[in-house]
Scaffold this motif. Structure first.
Motif, PDB file in Angstrom:
ATOM      1  N   SER A  28       0.851  -1.196   0.000  1.00  0.00           N
ATOM      2  CA  SER A  28       0.000   0.000   0.000  1.00  0.00           C
ATOM      3  C   SER A  28       0.887   1.248   0.000  1.00  0.00           C
ATOM      4  O   SER A  28       1.877   1.303   0.731  1.00  0.00           O
ATOM      5  N   PHE A  29       0.538   2.226  -0.835  1.00  0.00           N
ATOM      6  CA  PHE A  29       1.266   3.492  -0.847  1.00  0.00           C
ATOM      7  C   PHE A  29       0.486   4.521  -1.665  1.00  0.00           C
ATOM      8  O   PHE A  29      -0.493   4.178  -2.346  1.00  0.00           O
ATOM      9  N   GLN A  30       0.924   5.767  -1.595  1.00  0.00           N
ATOM     10  CA  GLN A  30       0.363   6.854  -2.402  1.00  0.00           C
ATOM     11  C   GLN A  30       1.492   7.559  -3.139  1.00  0.00           C
ATOM     12  O   GLN A  30       2.612   7.640  -2.644  1.00  0.00           O
ATOM     13  N   LEU A  31       1.179   8.059  -4.328  1.00  0.00           N
ATOM     14  CA  LEU A  31       2.142   8.831  -5.119  1.00  0.00           C
ATOM     15  C   LEU A  31       1.513  10.151  -5.513  1.00  0.00           C
ATOM     16  O   LEU A  31       0.432  10.189  -6.111  1.00  0.00           O
ATOM     17  N   GLU A  32       2.179  11.251  -5.173  1.00  0.00           N
ATOM     18  CA  GLU A  32       1.660  12.577  -5.496  1.00  0.00           C
ATOM     19  C   GLU A  32       2.008  12.968  -6.919  1.00  0.00           C
ATOM     20  O   GLU A  32       3.019  12.529  -7.480  1.00  0.00           O
ATOM     21  N   GLN A  33       1.178  13.818  -7.495  1.00  0.00           N
ATOM     22  CA  GLN A  33       1.408  14.333  -8.842  1.00  0.00           C
ATOM     23  C   GLN A  33       2.749  15.065  -8.899  1.00  0.00           C
ATOM     24  O   GLN A  33       3.075  15.885  -8.040  1.00  0.00           O
ATOM     25  N   GLY A  34       3.553  14.741  -9.920  1.00  0.00           N
ATOM     26  CA  GLY A  34       4.827  15.410 -10.131  1.00  0.00           C
ATOM     27  C   GLY A  34       5.964  14.901  -9.277  1.00  0.00           C
ATOM     28  O   GLY A  34       7.057  15.461  -9.311  1.00  0.00           O
ATOM     29  N   LYS A  35       5.744  13.824  -8.508  1.00  0.00           N
ATOM     30  CA  LYS A  35       6.766  13.271  -7.632  1.00  0.00           C
ATOM     31  C   LYS A  35       7.285  11.937  -8.162  1.00  0.00           C
ATOM     32  O   LYS A  35       6.702  11.325  -9.051  1.00  0.00           O
ATOM     33  N   THR A  36       8.399  11.487  -7.574  1.00  0.00           N
ATOM     34  CA  THR A  36       8.992  10.197  -7.931  1.00  0.00           C
ATOM     35  C   THR A  36       9.074   9.305  -6.703  1.00  0.00           C
ATOM     36  O   THR A  36       9.636   9.705  -5.681  1.00  0.00           O
ATOM     37  N   LEU A  37       8.495   8.110  -6.811  1.00  0.00           N
ATOM     38  CA  LEU A  37       8.619   7.113  -5.764  1.00  0.00           C
ATOM     39  C   LEU A  37       9.618   6.063  -6.223  1.00  0.00           C
ATOM     40  O   LEU A  37       9.404   5.376  -7.215  1.00  0.00           O
ATOM     41  N   GLY A  38      10.743   5.946  -5.523  1.00  0.00           N
ATOM     42  CA  GLY A  38      11.728   4.933  -5.843  1.00  0.00           C
ATOM     43  C   GLY A  38      11.389   3.624  -5.153  1.00  0.00           C
ATOM     44  O   GLY A  38      10.984   3.622  -3.991  1.00  0.00           O
ATOM     45  N   VAL A  39      11.535   2.525  -5.862  1.00  0.00           N
ATOM     46  CA  VAL A  39      11.291   1.191  -5.299  1.00  0.00           C
ATOM     47  C   VAL A  39      12.596   0.410  -5.388  1.00  0.00           C
ATOM     48  O   VAL A  39      13.128   0.200  -6.487  1.00  0.00           O
ATOM     49  N   VAL A  40      13.126  -0.015  -4.247  1.00  0.00           N
ATOM     50  CA  VAL A  40      14.419  -0.696  -4.210  1.00  0.00           C
ATOM     51  C   VAL A  40      14.294  -2.042  -3.511  1.00  0.00           C
ATOM     52  O   VAL A  40      13.372  -2.281  -2.727  1.00  0.00           O
ATOM     53  N   SER A 216      14.749  10.232  -6.557  1.00  0.00           N
ATOM     54  CA  SER A 216      13.491   9.985  -5.844  1.00  0.00           C
ATOM     55  C   SER A 216      13.154  11.054  -4.818  1.00  0.00           C
ATOM     56  O   SER A 216      14.030  11.647  -4.195  1.00  0.00           O
ATOM     57  N   ASP A 217      11.848  11.259  -4.630  1.00  0.00           N
ATOM     58  CA  ASP A 217      11.343  12.074  -3.526  1.00  0.00           C
ATOM     59  C   ASP A 217      11.082  11.197  -2.305  1.00  0.00           C
ATOM     60  O   ASP A 217      11.374  11.581  -1.180  1.00  0.00           O
ATOM     61  N   ASP A 218      10.494  10.034  -2.538  1.00  0.00           N
ATOM     62  CA  ASP A 218      10.241   9.044  -1.496  1.00  0.00           C
ATOM     63  C   ASP A 218      10.800   7.699  -1.959  1.00  0.00           C
ATOM     64  O   ASP A 218      10.908   7.445  -3.157  1.00  0.00           O
ATOM     65  N   ILE A 219      11.110   6.837  -0.986  1.00  0.00           N
ATOM     66  CA  ILE A 219      11.668   5.524  -1.312  1.00  0.00           C
ATOM     67  C   ILE A 219      10.878   4.434  -0.590  1.00  0.00           C
ATOM     68  O   ILE A 219      10.584   4.548   0.613  1.00  0.00           O
ATOM     69  N   LEU A 220      10.555   3.390  -1.330  1.00  0.00           N
ATOM     70  CA  LEU A 220       9.867   2.215  -0.791  1.00  0.00           C
ATOM     71  C   LEU A 220      10.828   1.037  -0.897  1.00  0.00           C
ATOM     72  O   LEU A 220      11.330   0.749  -1.980  1.00  0.00           O
ATOM     73  N   VAL A 228       8.924  -3.253   3.489  1.00  0.00           N
ATOM     74  CA  VAL A 228       9.478  -3.284   4.847  1.00  0.00           C
ATOM     75  C   VAL A 228       9.761  -1.888   5.383  1.00  0.00           C
ATOM     76  O   VAL A 228       9.857  -1.705   6.604  1.00  0.00           O
ATOM     77  N   GLU A 229       9.905  -0.904   4.484  1.00  0.00           N
ATOM     78  CA  GLU A 229      10.135   0.464   4.936  1.00  0.00           C
ATOM     79  C   GLU A 229       9.791   1.435   3.821  1.00  0.00           C
ATOM     80  O   GLU A 229       9.995   1.149   2.639  1.00  0.00           O
ATOM     81  N   LYS A 230       9.255   2.588   4.206  1.00  0.00           N
ATOM     82  CA  LYS A 230       8.966   3.655   3.243  1.00  0.00           C
ATOM     83  C   LYS A 230       9.118   4.990   3.957  1.00  0.00           C
ATOM     84  O   LYS A 230       8.599   5.188   5.064  1.00  0.00           O
ATOM     85  N   ALA A 231       9.845   5.910   3.307  1.00  0.00           N
ATOM     86  CA  ALA A 231      10.075   7.218   3.902  1.00  0.00           C
ATOM     87  C   ALA A 231      10.527   8.187   2.820  1.00  0.00           C
ATOM     88  O   ALA A 231      10.819   7.788   1.687  1.00  0.00           O
ATOM     89  N   ALA A 232      10.584   9.466   3.178  1.00  0.00           N
ATOM     90  CA  ALA A 232      11.177  10.451   2.280  1.00  0.00           C
ATOM     91  C   ALA A 232      12.637  10.095   2.042  1.00  0.00           C
ATOM     92  O   ALA A 232      13.289   9.507   2.908  1.00  0.00           O
TER      93      ALA A 232
END
Length: 324
Positions: A28-40, A216-220, A228-232
């Motif tokens: 579960s997560f949210q992504l804001e318009q114009g942002k980048t969510l990195g998934v590692v 990235s702006d946020d990382i999952l 296991v972790e998600k944060a700015a």
């Protein structure tokens, strides 16, 4: 800015001979318009499967994918055709994702033709040349075939194809992992510039933490199909809380003989993703694991504003060996 994408309890299981393979489990997560969510995460953790679920290349077992306020997880074929104009994907290997029988002109023009965006051939050629200029492909390469181009130019074609229909959201599945370091920087800077100019939203999948930190702006962080972790981005690099995240960050090389970082070695066997047993999936490799970890799956908790962690002992484990 508003939320463009919301994922709720997304799961994807594959039926195999040995049972069920849990590729994506309760994300579960949210992504804001114009942002980048990195998934590692490590290879096989479910990153690419997650990206394919979001753009409809895989069908979810359960959960919701809400794009621009619409639940698209159950969208039909006609609905997905319309959604293709709003969400696209850049694949990891440009050579295998491009038709070797088509030249640059035809490859970039293909989505424009399918959706009948241009009314005349001259308008189509003009649009293709504009896209080539946008992604930095020289005009004299308009009739070159993929095998005549290097990896960087092939990936630029893939990016141009993804941008052709002017989407709002793009999944970038390890788009620079097969490229030289100097070409990686060019492609990353290109993606960031296009995002600034067009307000695009990215889901950026990678195993390279140096790359994800840059874009990235946020990382999952994913492990064995779970988040296991998600944060700015800055928060995660400065204060990682999950033992797996700390291990990943400790592996980043530092080009200095004085500022040496102590490695956090992740020993033990990787748990099988087939027919998962109760308990934390990282327990077999975690230096802090206790009996509770082997019996009970830790819940994802918000331990500080915007910082989510799935660990029973987040507040009690030491982070003295992690990088600043």
């Amino acid at each position: 800015m508003g939320v463009i994408l919301e994922v709720q309890n997304l799961k994807k299981d594959f039926d195999i001979t040995a049972g069920k393979l849990h590729a994506v489990d309760n994300i579960s997560f949210q992504l804001e318009q114009g942002k980048t969510l990195g998934v590692v995460g490590e290879s096989g953790c479910g990153k690419s499967t997650l990206g394919k679920l979001l753009v409809g290349l895989e069908q979810a077992t359960s959960g919701k994918i809400i794009f621009q306020g619409r639940n698209i997880e159950k969208a039909g074929r006609a609905d997905w055709k319309a959604l293709r104009k709003e969400m696209q994907m850049v694949f990891q290997d440009p050579m295998s994702s491009l038709d070797p029988r088509l030249c640059t002109m035809d490859l970039i023009a293909e989505p424009l033709k399918i959706f009948k965006v241009c009314r005349t051939q001259s308008e189509l050629e003009s649009r293709v040349r504009a896209l080539m200029d946008l992604v930095g492909i020289a005009e004299h390469m308009i009739y070159a075939f993929p095998h005549e181009l290097d990896g960087g130019r092939r990936q630029r074609i893939g990016i141009a194809r993804a941008l052709a229909l002017e989407p709002e959201f793009i999944v970038c599945d390890e788009p620079v992992s097969a490229l030289d370091v100097s070409i990686q920087a060019q492609v990353l800077n290109l993606l960031k510039q296009i995002q600034r100019d067009k307000g695009l939203s990215y889901l950026f999948i990678t195993h390279d933490l140096s790359v994800v930190k840059h874009i990235s702006d946020d990382i999952l962080v994913m492990y064995m199909g779970q988040m296991v972790e998600k944060a700015a981005c800055k928060e995660l690099f400065h204060s990682p809380m999950h033992p797996y995240t700390r291990g990943l960050l400790s592996a980043i090389p530092i080009p200095s003989l004085r500022n040496r970082r102590k490695r956090v070695l992740m020993e033990g066997e990787i748990t099988s993703p087939v027919n998962m047993k109760p308990g934390c999936r990282f327990a077999a490799r975690c230096p802090y694991a206790q009996e509770r970890c082997r019996q009970e799956q830790p819940a994802l908790r918000e331990v500080s504003p915007g910082h989510f962690v799935s660990c029973h002992f987040t507040e009690t484990t030491s982070i003295s060996d992690t990088p600043a």
